[in-house]
Design an enzyme around this catalytic site. Structure first.
Site: not given
Length: 350
Positions: A14, A16, A99, A136, A174, A247, A263
């Site tokens: 995971h 980004h 996702k 999520h 997460h 994450d 965030a």
């Protein structure tokens, strides 16, 4: 005291990586250690088709340093317009997963889902072709307290989803609460979870030590110490349902230190080293390889990597900042502070 450990090269399930100019700064941090990574699709606009995912993959590969081998594993963003035919096309194109973002739950999630029941046909198609759903897991009911959103989602949304689709493979990403850990432990082998380094290292006090700490703000938000303890127990238990997913979610300083800050915690610069701290503190370094290198590939039906990496107990100081886009900069986790472990390089062996 163990001063060094060797393990199979890990994967990040995971991460980004953003897009555009940011890719050139971010991809090397992940490719430095991880062989593969599940790349999140919440771009603007989101990655909703196999063609968009293929183009994004090409951009990521273009940013991989020449001395690294790294394979991005692509995902699609589930929306109300996703159809079974889209799922089947994604499977044929080699997309790894899809996702689920509850609409508005986190960064760039406005195009997400408001009703899971409305997605049942697509979820059935995913189960049929063996494509995992990455979740999520936070409630978007505005009446729910921010610290309770994961537990409420697990109880009111995820449990019914699992009951309706028992053959669907699901990764609750997460995880941040004891309730989520307990749910994953008690669910079938089709349900697994990723755990971040920052949720293992910190509880919610870290966001307020000496004032508001915007670079510790993430979603799901850090929880009480009792929840962090549950996460550490799960991660270090040797239970193959729990595996590494950083994450790592970078935002420039200008977007974090703002009246309405974004965030996300940036951890890719020292991810494996931070996990090693957690496992060493728990007396479970021998179980780090399973968590970091074996359990994720097994859940996704992929072979473990053959290369190996070596971690040495050697403190180093994290830079105060890393370059980002334009004049902006990234503030990493532990900026200006020590990390107790370091990934050995070829120069160490010379």
């Amino acid at each position: 005291m163990v001063d060094a450990i060797e393990l199979l090269r890990p994967d990040d399930w995971h991460v980004h990586l953003r897009d555009g100019d940011a890719l050139r700064e971010l991809v090397p941090h992940t490719a430095r250690v991880f062989a593969r990574a599940i790349v999140m699709p919440n771009l603007v606009p989101p990655v909703t088709t196999a063609a968009l995912a293929a183009a994004y993959r090409d951009r990521i590969l273009h940013a991989v340093p020449r001395d690294c081998t790294f394979a991005p594993l692509m995902t699609l963003y589930l929306t109300a317009d996703t159809r079974p035919a889209d799922v089947e096309a994604a499977a044929r194109a080699g997309i790894t997963a899809i996702k689920l973002y509850p609409a508005g739950a986190t960064t760039n999630s406005d195009a997400g889902v408001t009703s899971l029941a409305a997605c049942d046909d697509s979820l059935c198609a995913m189960a049929s072709c063996g494509m995992p759903l990455l979740v999520h897991g936070e409630s978007i009911d505005p009446r729910v307290d921010v610290f309770d959103r994961e537990a409420v989602f697990v109880r009111e949304s995820l449990a019914p989803l699992v009951d309706r689709h028992p053959d669907l493979r699901i990764v609750l990403e997460h995880v941040s609460t004891a309730e989520a850990v307990a749910f994953v432990e008690s669910a079938s082998a089709n349900v697994a979870a990723t755990i971040t380094a920052h949720h293992l290292l910190f509880d919610r006090n870290a966001m307020f030590t000496g004032g508001v700490r915007p670079h510790m703000y993430c979603l799901p938000v850090l929880k009480r110490a009792v929840h962090r303890d549950a996460l550490v127990r799960a991660a270090t238990s040797g239970n193959p349902k729990f595996f590494l997913g950083t994450d790592s979610a970078p935002h420039g300083r200008s977007r974090k230190e703002a009246a309405c800050g974004c965030a996300g915690v940036f951890t890719a610069h020292a991810a494996l080293e931070l996990y090693a701290e957690v496992f060493a503190e728990a007396g479970a370094l021998a179980r780090l390889e399973g968590f970091a290198s074996r359990f994720g590939p097994a859940f996704y039906g992929l072979p473990a990597n053959r290369e190996r990496v070596r971690l040495v107990r050697e403190p180093w100081t994290v830079p105060q900042r890393y370059p980002f886009v334009g004049d902006d900069e990234l503030v990493p986790l532990r900026a200006g502070e020590p990390v107790q472990w370091r990934v050995a390089t070829s120069e160490d062996a010379a």
